[in-house]
Design an enzyme around this catalytic site. Structure first.
Site, PDB file in Angstrom:
ATOM      1  N   GLN A 279     -55.946   6.121 -33.631  1.00  0.00           N
ATOM      2  CA  GLN A 279     -55.015   6.785 -32.662  1.00  0.00           C
ATOM      3  C   GLN A 279     -54.321   5.798 -31.929  1.00  0.00           C
ATOM      4  O   GLN A 279     -53.101   6.012 -31.497  1.00  0.00           O
ATOM      5  CB  GLN A 279     -55.738   7.692 -31.888  1.00  0.00           C
ATOM      6  CG  GLN A 279     -54.798   8.999 -31.229  1.00  0.00           C
ATOM      7  CD  GLN A 279     -55.475   9.992 -30.466  1.00  0.00           C
ATOM      8  OE1 GLN A 279     -56.146   9.626 -29.378  1.00  0.00           O
ATOM      9  NE2 GLN A 279     -55.820  11.094 -30.985  1.00  0.00           N
ATOM     10  N   GLY A 340     -51.526 -11.056 -33.882  1.00  0.00           N
ATOM     11  CA  GLY A 340     -51.226 -12.300 -33.765  1.00  0.00           C
ATOM     12  C   GLY A 340     -50.323 -12.489 -34.667  1.00  0.00           C
ATOM     13  O   GLY A 340     -49.153 -13.584 -34.658  1.00  0.00           O
ATOM     14  N   GLU A 363     -21.327  -5.910 -23.985  1.00  0.00           N
ATOM     15  CA  GLU A 363     -20.463  -4.966 -24.073  1.00  0.00           C
ATOM     16  C   GLU A 363     -20.762  -3.838 -22.966  1.00  0.00           C
ATOM     17  O   GLU A 363     -20.617  -2.573 -23.009  1.00  0.00           O
ATOM     18  CB  GLU A 363     -20.362  -4.262 -25.369  1.00  0.00           C
ATOM     19  CG  GLU A 363     -19.904  -5.398 -26.538  1.00  0.00           C
ATOM     20  CD  GLU A 363     -19.242  -4.967 -27.412  1.00  0.00           C
ATOM     21  OE1 GLU A 363     -18.727  -3.692 -27.797  1.00  0.00           O
ATOM     22  OE2 GLU A 363     -18.910  -5.557 -28.534  1.00  0.00           O
ATOM     23  N   THR A 365     -23.745  -4.036 -19.271  1.00  0.00           N
ATOM     24  CA  THR A 365     -24.888  -3.688 -19.322  1.00  0.00           C
ATOM     25  C   THR A 365     -25.334  -2.446 -19.065  1.00  0.00           C
ATOM     26  O   THR A 365     -24.733  -1.544 -18.925  1.00  0.00           O
ATOM     27  CB  THR A 365     -25.452  -4.784 -17.661  1.00  0.00           C
ATOM     28  OG1 THR A 365     -24.863  -3.860 -16.722  1.00  0.00           O
ATOM     29  CG2 THR A 365     -25.096  -6.086 -17.817  1.00  0.00           C
TER      30      THR A 365
HETATM   31  N1  CAA Z   1     -10.406   4.556 -20.974  1.00  0.00           N
HETATM   32  C1  CAA Z   1      -9.083   4.183 -20.457  1.00  0.00           C
HETATM   33  N2  CAA Z   1      -8.871   3.908 -18.924  1.00  0.00           N
HETATM   34  C2  CAA Z   1      -9.983   3.707 -18.504  1.00  0.00           C
HETATM   35  C3  CAA Z   1     -11.270   3.755 -18.979  1.00  0.00           C
HETATM   36  C4  CAA Z   1     -11.557   4.139 -20.238  1.00  0.00           C
HETATM   37  N3  CAA Z   1     -12.558   4.251 -21.017  1.00  0.00           N
HETATM   38  N4  CAA Z   1     -12.163   3.370 -18.009  1.00  0.00           N
HETATM   39  C5  CAA Z   1     -11.607   3.129 -16.791  1.00  0.00           C
HETATM   40  N5  CAA Z   1     -10.130   3.268 -16.827  1.00  0.00           N
HETATM   41  C6  CAA Z   1      -9.046   3.168 -16.232  1.00  0.00           C
HETATM   42  C7  CAA Z   1      -9.350   3.858 -14.950  1.00  0.00           C
HETATM   43  O1  CAA Z   1      -8.691   5.392 -15.275  1.00  0.00           O
HETATM   44  C8  CAA Z   1      -8.603   3.341 -13.839  1.00  0.00           C
HETATM   45  O2  CAA Z   1      -7.141   3.457 -14.069  1.00  0.00           O
HETATM   46  P1  CAA Z   1      -6.089   4.053 -12.820  1.00  0.00           P
HETATM   47  O3  CAA Z   1      -6.219   3.202 -11.831  1.00  0.00           O
HETATM   48  O4  CAA Z   1      -4.757   3.911 -13.572  1.00  0.00           O
HETATM   49  O5  CAA Z   1      -6.633   5.490 -12.353  1.00  0.00           O
HETATM   50  C9  CAA Z   1      -8.763   1.560 -14.237  1.00  0.00           C
HETATM   51  O6  CAA Z   1      -9.072   1.576 -15.575  1.00  0.00           O
HETATM   52  C10 CAA Z   1      -9.910   1.168 -13.565  1.00  0.00           C
HETATM   53  O7  CAA Z   1     -11.067   1.913 -13.659  1.00  0.00           O
HETATM   54  P2  CAA Z   1     -12.245   1.931 -12.465  1.00  0.00           P
HETATM   55  O8  CAA Z   1     -11.350   2.365 -11.258  1.00  0.00           O
HETATM   56  O9  CAA Z   1     -13.109   2.834 -13.030  1.00  0.00           O
HETATM   57  O10 CAA Z   1     -12.651   0.373 -12.357  1.00  0.00           O
HETATM   58  P3  CAA Z   1     -13.705  -0.106 -11.947  1.00  0.00           P
HETATM   59  O11 CAA Z   1     -13.374  -1.512 -11.531  1.00  0.00           O
HETATM   60  O12 CAA Z   1     -14.380   0.660 -10.883  1.00  0.00           O
HETATM   61  O13 CAA Z   1     -14.841  -0.619 -13.165  1.00  0.00           O
HETATM   62  C11 CAA Z   1     -16.025  -0.414 -15.069  1.00  0.00           C
HETATM   63  C12 CAA Z   1     -14.917  -0.073 -14.349  1.00  0.00           C
HETATM   64  C13 CAA Z   1     -16.436   0.597 -16.050  1.00  0.00           C
HETATM   65  C14 CAA Z   1     -17.229  -0.902 -14.244  1.00  0.00           C
HETATM   66  C15 CAA Z   1     -15.700  -1.510 -15.789  1.00  0.00           C
HETATM   67  O14 CAA Z   1     -15.359  -2.790 -15.143  1.00  0.00           O
HETATM   68  C16 CAA Z   1     -16.535  -2.017 -17.114  1.00  0.00           C
HETATM   69  O15 CAA Z   1     -16.716  -1.539 -18.047  1.00  0.00           O
HETATM   70  N6  CAA Z   1     -17.269  -3.340 -16.825  1.00  0.00           N
HETATM   71  C17 CAA Z   1     -17.998  -3.871 -18.111  1.00  0.00           C
HETATM   72  C18 CAA Z   1     -17.103  -4.900 -18.705  1.00  0.00           C
HETATM   73  C19 CAA Z   1     -17.996  -5.050 -20.050  1.00  0.00           C
HETATM   74  O16 CAA Z   1     -18.431  -4.329 -20.855  1.00  0.00           O
HETATM   75  N7  CAA Z   1     -17.913  -6.266 -20.273  1.00  0.00           N
HETATM   76  C20 CAA Z   1     -18.702  -6.749 -21.653  1.00  0.00           C
HETATM   77  C21 CAA Z   1     -17.970  -7.965 -22.240  1.00  0.00           C
HETATM   78  S1  CAA Z   1     -17.165  -8.083 -23.515  1.00  0.00           S
HETATM   79  C22 CAA Z   1     -18.508  -8.267 -24.823  1.00  0.00           C
HETATM   80  O17 CAA Z   1     -19.549  -8.364 -24.373  1.00  0.00           O
HETATM   81  C23 CAA Z   1     -18.081  -8.486 -26.110  1.00  0.00           C
HETATM   82  C24 CAA Z   1     -18.956  -9.369 -26.979  1.00  0.00           C
HETATM   83  O18 CAA Z   1     -18.505 -10.692 -27.225  1.00  0.00           O
HETATM   84  C25 CAA Z   1     -20.079  -8.978 -27.651  1.00  0.00           C
END
Ligand code: CAA
Length: 394
Positions: A279, A340, A363, A365
């Protein structure tokens, strides 16, 4: 929402499964161990159409839906996640971004080469001091009339050394904060680009991750994607789609580890019977199968929402959050079931365990996914058909 798969989708899944088993499995341990980029395997993936699956045939793509893409991603991720991360970045961030938001000239110039695998793309958002807080871009794209002058450093760039095309996020107008950000298509052979050393990573070791330095790189104005200041929204939108790809990668890791653990549990006997008759092991397998099925539903639903033209931001974050959590949890359990043998490279599960960790980081956290999900719920923008009963089109 209809989750029954079509004949075409099943054929794509089977083709990806056969390819992964026949072409990727051999050599995967050595590539991982020695950090050898899978050049031949990526070329084959381009020839088979896995690098531009959702792109319209007009630009050399497969014209498939997101559901077909996640099915293929899952199968390839069961075996080689250095290949599936190249596939995910190229399909969902680079090709989808250019096709959805690029100009006709950009699509015609870049997509045929990116879909065939002649070129690989990279998505250059992260910086030494801007990871989760993506608005804090220090890379600048100064407007010089007919071109931008690009300066700055990008970090953790998947496909960093091999990509021919970089989508670079940069600040043009700092006083406008995130509304001053642009995304530029930068050709890797442009003057002024230097690459950092390939990172020596815990997992996805044969994929190439490095930093990229841009020093007075001239980028033609026509290489900007969208209107001036659209860059941050572009990044957010393509990352929503990208997260479906990473969720399906995490699902594949969990499912691959489960399949190996199940097979091993039949082969191995202890105390006079197959270990799955105990189990302690049977319940681990039950938990794995249940969580994988739940993750699969979230991934499929997210793909379905994208295909329907619904807002899939929160849905893709849910899929990535959950699938990456269970990938981490159950790859550890798969190693445990192997005892192992699980701790040595030959049995594949230790590699899947190491690969799982990055799906909780890149993409966005897990903590970022919770920000996206909770904001969507609180603002009432989240369309979750099963809980809200609504479906609002963009
Ligand atoms: N679609 C359209 N617009 C969006 C949106 C979406 N999905 N998400 C946010 N926005 C817009 C908001 O409407 C806002 O626009 P306005 O000012 O015109 O209203 C603007 O973007 C800012 O949005 P927030 O105020 O929500 O921004 P924030 O600073 O508070 O944070 C967050 C947003 C979601 C935390 C963002 O910073 C984020 O996703 N961070 C993580 C980044 C990430 O995923 N990095 C990974 C790197 S890439 C990678 O890993 C690729 C690889 O090589 C494998």
């Amino acid at each position: 929402m209809n989750f029954s798969l079509t004949e075409e989708q099943l054929a794509v899944r089977d083709a990806a499964r056969d390819f992964a088993q026949q072409e990727l499995k051999q050599g995967v341990i050595e590539r991982d161990s020695k950090m050898i980029f899978p050049t031949d395997q990526i070329r084959q993936m381009g020839e088979l159409g896995f690098l531009g699956m959702m792109v319209s045939p007009e630009y050399g793509g497969g014209g498939m839906d997101t559901m077909s893409y996640v099915l293929a991603m899952e199968e390839i991720s069961k075996i080689d996640n250095s290949c599936s991360v190249v596939m995910s970045v190229n399909n969902s961030l680079v090709c989808w971004g250019i096709e959805k938001f690029g100009t006709e000239a950009q699509k015609a110039k870049y997509l045929p080469k990116l879909t065939s695998g002649e070129w690989i793309g990279s998505f250059c958002l992260s910086e030494p001091e801007a990871g989760s807080d993506a608005t804090m871009q220090r890379t600048t794209a100064e407007d010089k009339g007919d071109h931008y002058l690009l300066n700055g450093t990008k970090n953790w760039i998947t496909n960093g050394t091999t990509s021919a095309v970089h989508l670079v996020v940069a600040q043009t107008n700092p006083e406008l904060k995130h509304k001053g950000i642009n995304v530029l298509i930068v050709e890797a052979d442009s003057e002024g680009i230097n690459l950092g050393a390939k990172e020596d990573k815990l997992g996805i070791r044969s994929s190439d991750t490095c930093s990229i330095m841009y020093n007075n790189v001239k980028v033609p104005k026509e290489n900007r994607i969208g209107e001036d200041g659209f860059g941050f929204k572009f990044a957010m939108k393509v990352l929503s789609g990208g997260r479906i790809g990473i969720a399906s990668q995490a699902l594949g890791i969990a499912a691959g580890a489960y399949e190996l653990a199940l097979a091993y549990s039949h082969e191995r006997t202890a105390f006079g019977k197959e270990i799955n008759r105990h189990q302690a092991i049977a319940f681990k397998l039950a938990d794995m199968a249940t969580d994988i099925e739940a993750a699969r539903m979230l991934v499929y639903r997210s793909a379905w929402m994208k295909d329907q033209g619904l807002n899939f931001d929160a849905s893709s974050s849910m899929a990535k959050l959950y699938a990456s959590q269970i990938a981490m949890k159950h790859t550890v359990e798969a190693v445990q079931i192997h005892g192992g043998y699980g701790f040595v490279k030959e049995y594949h599960v230790e590699r899947l365990m190491r690969d799982a960790k990055i799906t909780q980081i890149y993409e966005g956290t897990s903590e970022i996914q919770k920000i996206v999900i909770s904001r969507g719920i609180i603002k009432g923008e989240t369309q979750i058909p099963l809980t809200a009963g609504t479906a609002v089109h963009h």
